[in-house]
Design a protein around this motif. Structure first.
Motif, PDB file in Angstrom:
ATOM      1  N   LEU A 155       0.830  -1.201   0.000  1.00 20.06           N
ATOM      2  CA  LEU A 155       0.000   0.000   0.000  1.00 20.06           C
ATOM      3  C   LEU A 155       0.869   1.257   0.000  1.00 20.06           C
ATOM      4  O   LEU A 155       0.679   2.160   0.804  1.00 20.06           O
ATOM      5  CB  LEU A 155      -0.938   0.004   1.211  1.00 20.06           C
ATOM      6  N   ALA A 156       1.797   1.267  -0.887  1.00 19.50           N
ATOM      7  CA  ALA A 156       2.779   2.354  -0.904  1.00 19.50           C
ATOM      8  C   ALA A 156       2.947   2.872  -2.333  1.00 19.50           C
ATOM      9  O   ALA A 156       2.475   2.279  -3.295  1.00 19.50           O
ATOM     10  CB  ALA A 156       4.117   1.861  -0.371  1.00 19.50           C
ATOM     11  N   ARG A 157       3.638   3.983  -2.425  1.00 21.09           N
ATOM     12  CA  ARG A 157       4.005   4.520  -3.731  1.00 21.09           C
ATOM     13  C   ARG A 157       5.518   4.653  -3.743  1.00 21.09           C
ATOM     14  O   ARG A 157       6.093   5.226  -2.812  1.00 21.09           O
ATOM     15  CB  ARG A 157       3.348   5.865  -3.958  1.00 21.09           C
ATOM     16  N   VAL A 158       6.133   4.140  -4.797  1.00 20.35           N
ATOM     17  CA  VAL A 158       7.595   4.063  -4.822  1.00 20.35           C
ATOM     18  C   VAL A 158       8.114   4.763  -6.073  1.00 20.35           C
ATOM     19  O   VAL A 158       7.604   4.538  -7.180  1.00 20.35           O
ATOM     20  CB  VAL A 158       8.074   2.592  -4.818  1.00 20.35           C
ATOM     21  N   ARG A 159       9.116   5.600  -5.881  1.00 21.13           N
ATOM     22  CA  ARG A 159       9.784   6.241  -7.024  1.00 21.13           C
ATOM     23  C   ARG A 159      11.263   5.893  -6.966  1.00 21.13           C
ATOM     24  O   ARG A 159      11.927   6.149  -5.949  1.00 21.13           O
ATOM     25  CB  ARG A 159       9.624   7.755  -6.969  1.00 21.13           C
ATOM     26  N   LEU A 160      11.743   5.309  -8.045  1.00 20.58           N
ATOM     27  CA  LEU A 160      13.171   4.989  -8.149  1.00 20.58           C
ATOM     28  C   LEU A 160      13.733   5.874  -9.257  1.00 20.58           C
ATOM     29  O   LEU A 160      13.407   5.693 -10.435  1.00 20.58           O
ATOM     30  CB  LEU A 160      13.359   3.505  -8.479  1.00 20.58           C
ATOM     31  N   LEU A 161      14.539   6.821  -8.888  1.00 24.18           N
ATOM     32  CA  LEU A 161      15.008   7.839  -9.829  1.00 24.18           C
ATOM     33  C   LEU A 161      16.485   7.637 -10.123  1.00 24.18           C
ATOM     34  O   LEU A 161      17.312   7.559  -9.213  1.00 24.18           O
ATOM     35  CB  LEU A 161      14.762   9.229  -9.244  1.00 24.18           C
ATOM     36  N   LEU A 162      16.797   7.580 -11.419  1.00 23.42           N
ATOM     37  CA  LEU A 162      18.142   7.187 -11.846  1.00 23.42           C
ATOM     38  C   LEU A 162      18.705   8.203 -12.823  1.00 23.42           C
ATOM     39  O   LEU A 162      18.051   8.528 -13.819  1.00 23.42           O
ATOM     40  CB  LEU A 162      18.059   5.814 -12.523  1.00 23.42           C
ATOM     41  N   PRO A 163      19.891   8.698 -12.596  1.00 22.25           N
ATOM     42  CA  PRO A 163      20.494   9.611 -13.573  1.00 22.25           C
ATOM     43  C   PRO A 163      20.844   8.877 -14.871  1.00 22.25           C
ATOM     44  O   PRO A 163      21.015   7.657 -14.879  1.00 22.25           O
ATOM     45  CB  PRO A 163      21.749  10.120 -12.861  1.00 22.25           C
ATOM     46  N   ASP A 164      20.987   9.631 -15.950  1.00 24.89           N
ATOM     47  CA  ASP A 164      21.176   9.028 -17.271  1.00 24.89           C
ATOM     48  C   ASP A 164      22.411   8.158 -17.379  1.00 24.89           C
ATOM     49  O   ASP A 164      22.437   7.178 -18.099  1.00 24.89           O
ATOM     50  CB  ASP A 164      21.235  10.137 -18.325  1.00 24.89           C
ATOM     51  N   LEU A 165      23.464   8.518 -16.694  1.00 25.65           N
ATOM     52  CA  LEU A 165      24.730   7.809 -16.886  1.00 25.65           C
ATOM     53  C   LEU A 165      24.879   6.581 -15.999  1.00 25.65           C
ATOM     54  O   LEU A 165      25.869   5.877 -16.066  1.00 25.65           O
ATOM     55  CB  LEU A 165      25.905   8.764 -16.624  1.00 25.65           C
ATOM     56  N   LEU A 166      23.922   6.333 -15.157  1.00 22.66           N
ATOM     57  CA  LEU A 166      24.069   5.223 -14.228  1.00 22.66           C
ATOM     58  C   LEU A 166      23.634   3.904 -14.880  1.00 22.66           C
ATOM     59  O   LEU A 166      22.488   3.768 -15.313  1.00 22.66           O
ATOM     60  CB  LEU A 166      23.200   5.461 -12.984  1.00 22.66           C
ATOM     61  N   PRO A 167      24.557   2.926 -14.964  1.00 25.70           N
ATOM     62  CA  PRO A 167      24.137   1.608 -15.434  1.00 25.70           C
ATOM     63  C   PRO A 167      23.400   0.875 -14.314  1.00 25.70           C
ATOM     64  O   PRO A 167      23.677   1.106 -13.137  1.00 25.70           O
ATOM     65  CB  PRO A 167      25.462   0.917 -15.769  1.00 25.70           C
ATOM     66  N   PHE A 168      22.469   0.011 -14.691  1.00 26.53           N
ATOM     67  CA  PHE A 168      21.750  -0.741 -13.660  1.00 26.53           C
ATOM     68  C   PHE A 168      20.987  -1.892 -14.308  1.00 26.53           C
ATOM     69  O   PHE A 168      20.778  -1.927 -15.519  1.00 26.53           O
ATOM     70  CB  PHE A 168      20.777   0.155 -12.895  1.00 26.53           C
ATOM     71  N   ARG A 169      20.603  -2.823 -13.483  1.00 27.52           N
ATOM     72  CA  ARG A 169      19.674  -3.890 -13.880  1.00 27.52           C
ATOM     73  C   ARG A 169      18.481  -3.800 -12.950  1.00 27.52           C
ATOM     74  O   ARG A 169      18.647  -3.525 -11.764  1.00 27.52           O
ATOM     75  CB  ARG A 169      20.331  -5.270 -13.725  1.00 27.52           C
ATOM     76  N   ILE A 170      17.319  -4.064 -13.511  1.00 27.90           N
ATOM     77  CA  ILE A 170      16.137  -3.934 -12.669  1.00 27.90           C
ATOM     78  C   ILE A 170      15.145  -5.057 -12.951  1.00 27.90           C
ATOM     79  O   ILE A 170      14.994  -5.513 -14.086  1.00 27.90           O
ATOM     80  CB  ILE A 170      15.473  -2.552 -12.867  1.00 27.90           C
ATOM     81  N   GLU A 171      14.512  -5.490 -11.897  1.00 28.16           N
ATOM     82  CA  GLU A 171      13.507  -6.540 -11.996  1.00 28.16           C
ATOM     83  C   GLU A 171      12.482  -6.273 -10.900  1.00 28.16           C
ATOM     84  O   GLU A 171      12.859  -6.097  -9.743  1.00 28.16           O
ATOM     85  CB  GLU A 171      14.165  -7.905 -11.795  1.00 28.16           C
TER      86      GLU A 171
END
Lengths: 326, 147
Positions: free
Chosen positions: A254-270
C-alpha cells in the motif's frame, strides 16, 4: 503609589526568576568499562575525554513562584557517581518534592566526558541527548527528546517521541524509532533502521543498509553498498546516483515508490507488484498477468541490481530530471 | 477545572497542533488512497474500503474496549507479501492504527504523571499537549473516514 507598584512588580519578577546552580564530579574509568546514566528532565551531552577520567558537569535550573523554595530545591540536587564491577553508574538525585505548586519547574543538564575505550549508555525521558566523537559504542534511549550522534562508532538509539540524527557514523548503527523522524547522513558500514510513524531520510550511506518504515516515508539520496528499503504504508523515494551501489531491494505494501536514476548510471532492474502499476519511460519489458505486473530491464554494464516487490503499490522507475519534490 | 482553563488548554492544544512536526501517518495513508481512487477508479476502491473498514474496526476497538489479538507487526518478505490476502492485510492495517493510538494514550498517561512531579516543565507540557493533539487529530480523521 506608582513607585510602590513598580517595586512590587520587580519583587514579583525577581521571585519568579529561575535559580541556577552548577556542580560537578569525576571518577577514574578504564577501557572496557561502561558508563550508564539514567536521567529524566534535561539535556545530556556526551563527548570524548582526553584522559582516563569520567567527568560530569551539572547545571540545575529550578523555577518557582517562591524563589526561596526554588533555591532550596536546587541546593539539594546531588550528582552520584559509583563504580560497580565493569559499570560506572551516573545519576542525579533529587530532593523529595511534596505537592509541587503550579509554576514549579526544574531541569538538569549534564555534560559528560567519556574516556576512550569506555562504552556509554544513557536513557532520558524529557530532554535531548547529544553524543559526539565516542568510538567505543553508545546506546541511547529517549522517550520525549531528540537524539543526535556525530562522528561516533557503533551506536544504537531507541526513541519513542523524538527525532534521531546521525552524522558521520561508522560501525553498527541501529535505530528503533516510533513517533519521530530519522535523519542519517554519511554513515558507513552496517545500518539498520526500524521506524513506525515518522519519516526516514538517508543521504550518502555506505554499507549494508536496511531501512524499514510503517506509516512514514523513506527518502534515500545517494548511497553505496547494499540497501534494502521496506515500507508498509508510506512512500519511498530513492535517488540512485552512485554506481558503487551494488544492490537495492525495495519491498512495499500500500505504498508509492519512485526509483530515480540519472542518465549515466548503469543498472539492472527486476520488479513485480500485485494490484499496482509500474510506470517507466524506459523501454523495458513489461508483462501483466491478471493483477500482477512485472518489469525487467537493464542499462549499460554494472551498477546496482534493483529488485522491487509490491502489493497494492505503484512503482515509477525513471530519470531524476524535473523532480521538483526532491 | 473551570471553563477558562479548559479554553486555555484547548488553545494550547490548537497551537501545539499547528506547530507540530510532520507526524501524521493517517493522512499519509488516506490521502494516498484517495488520490488513487480519483486516478484509478476501478481497482483501488477496495483499498479505500480497507481504510474505512480499518477505521471502523479501530473505532470499535477503541470505544468498545475489545481486546483484539495483538498482531506481530513485521515487514513481510517478498513472497509473503505477494501471497498475502486482503483480509490479513486489512487486519494488519487496523492493528497498526490501534498500536498508534495505544502509544499516544500511553504518552498521555506518562506525561500526566510527569506533570504531577514537574508541573511547569515546558518539555513535559509540550509532550503532553502534542500527545493529546495527536489523539484528537487521529480520532477526527477516523470519524471523518480519512478526510
Amino acid at each position: 503609589m506608582r513607585s510602590a507598584l513598580v517595586v512590587c512588580l520587580i519583587a514579583l519578577v525577581a521571585s519568579a526568576a529561575p535559580v541556577s546552580r552548577g556542580l560537578s564530579g569525576a571518577i577514574a574509568c578504564r577501557a572496557g568499562q561502561t558508563v550508564r546514566l539514567v536521567h529524566r528532565y534535561g539535556n545530556i551531552f556526551a563527548r570524548r575525554a582526553l584522559d582516563d577520567t569520567l567527568a560530569v558537569d551539572v547545571t540545575v535550573r529550578v523555577e518557582a513562584a517562591d524563589r526561596k523554595r526554588a533555591a532550596a530545591f536546587a541546593s539539594e540536587v546531588e550528582l552520584s557517581l559509583a563504580a560497580w564491577a565493569d559499570t560506572v553508574f551516573a545519576s542525579v538525585l533529587y530532593p523529595e518534592l511534596v505537592d509541587p505548586a503550579p509554576g514549579f519547574s526544574y531541569e538538569v543538564d549534564l555534560v559528560l566526558t567519556i574516556p576512550d575505550g569506555v562504552r556509554f549508555e544513557a536513557s532520558n525521558a524529557f530532554g535531548d541527548v547529544e553524543v559526539t566523537g565516542l568510538t567505543s559504542g553508545s546506546a541511547v534511549s529517549s522517550r520525549y527528546g531528540d537524539v543526535r550522534f556525530s562522528a561516533c562508532h557503533d551506536v544504537h538509539a531507541e526513541v519513542s517521541h523524538g527525532d534521531v540524527h546521525v552524522v558521520g557514523g561508522s560501525g553498527l548503527l541501529g535505530v528503533n524509532c516510533s513517533y519521530g523522524n530519522v535523519y542519517l547522513d554519511e554513515t558507513t558500514d552496517r545500518v539498520a533502521v526500524e521506524n513506525r510513524y515518522g519519516n526516514v531520510r538517508a543521504a550518502k550511506l555506505d554499507g549494508d543498509v536496511t531501512i524499514s518504515n510503517v506509516m512514514g516515508h523513506i527518502s534515500a539520496d545517494g548511497g553505496r553498498g547494499r540497501w534494502c528499503l521496506v515500507s508498509r504504508y508510506g512512500e519511498i523515494a530513492a535517488y540512485l546516483d552512485d554506481s558503487m551501489l551494488t544492490k537495492l531491494d525495495v519491498i512495499a505494501e500500500l505504498a508509492r515508490v519512485r526509483l530515480l536514476l540519472p542518465d549515466l548510471l548503469p543498472f539492472r532492474i527486476e520488479g513485480r507488484t500485485n494490484a499496482g502499476e509500474i510506470g517507466t519511460p524506459y523501454r523495458f519489458k513489461k508483462h501483466a498477468d491478471g493483477d500482477q505486473h512485472r518489469l525487467t530491464g537493464s542499462r549499460g554494464r554494472g551498477g546496482p541490481a534493483i529488485v522491487f516487490t509490491g502489493a497494492w503499490s505503484d512503482f515509477y522507475v525513471g530519470p531524476d530530471e524535473g523532480d521538483t519534490s526532491r | 477545572m473551570d471553563c477558562r482553563s479548559v479554553v486555555a488548554e484547548l488553545d494550547e492544544i490548537r497551537q501545539a497542533t499547528t506547530s507540530m512536526k510532520a507526524l501524521e501517518p493517517p493522512p499519509v495513508v488516506w490521502y494516498r488512497v484517495r488520490d488513487e481512487v480519483s486516478r484509478r477508479p476501478s481497482r483501488p476502491r477496495f483499498a479505500w474500503a480497507w481504510a474505512g473498514a480499518a477505521a471502523a474496526a479501530l473505532l470499535v476497538a477503541v470505544y468498545v474496549g475489545s481486546r483484539l489479538p495483538a498482531f506481530q507487526v513485521r515487514a513481510a518478505g517478498p513472497e509473503a507479501l505477494l501471497s498475502r490476502s486482503r483480509t490479513a492485510a486489512s487486519a494488519e492495517l487496523t492493528a497498526h492504527y490501534r498500536e498508534y493510538l495505544a502509544g499516544v494514550d500511553a504518552a498521555i498517561a506518562e506525561t500526566e504523571l510527569a506533570l504531577a512531579e514537574n508541573p511547569s516543565n515546558p518539555r513535559v507540557r509540550m509532550a503532553h499537549l502534542e500527545a493529546r493533539a495527536a489523539r484528537a487529530r487521529t480520532l477526527n480523521q477516523l470519524y471523518a473516514g480519512g478526510d
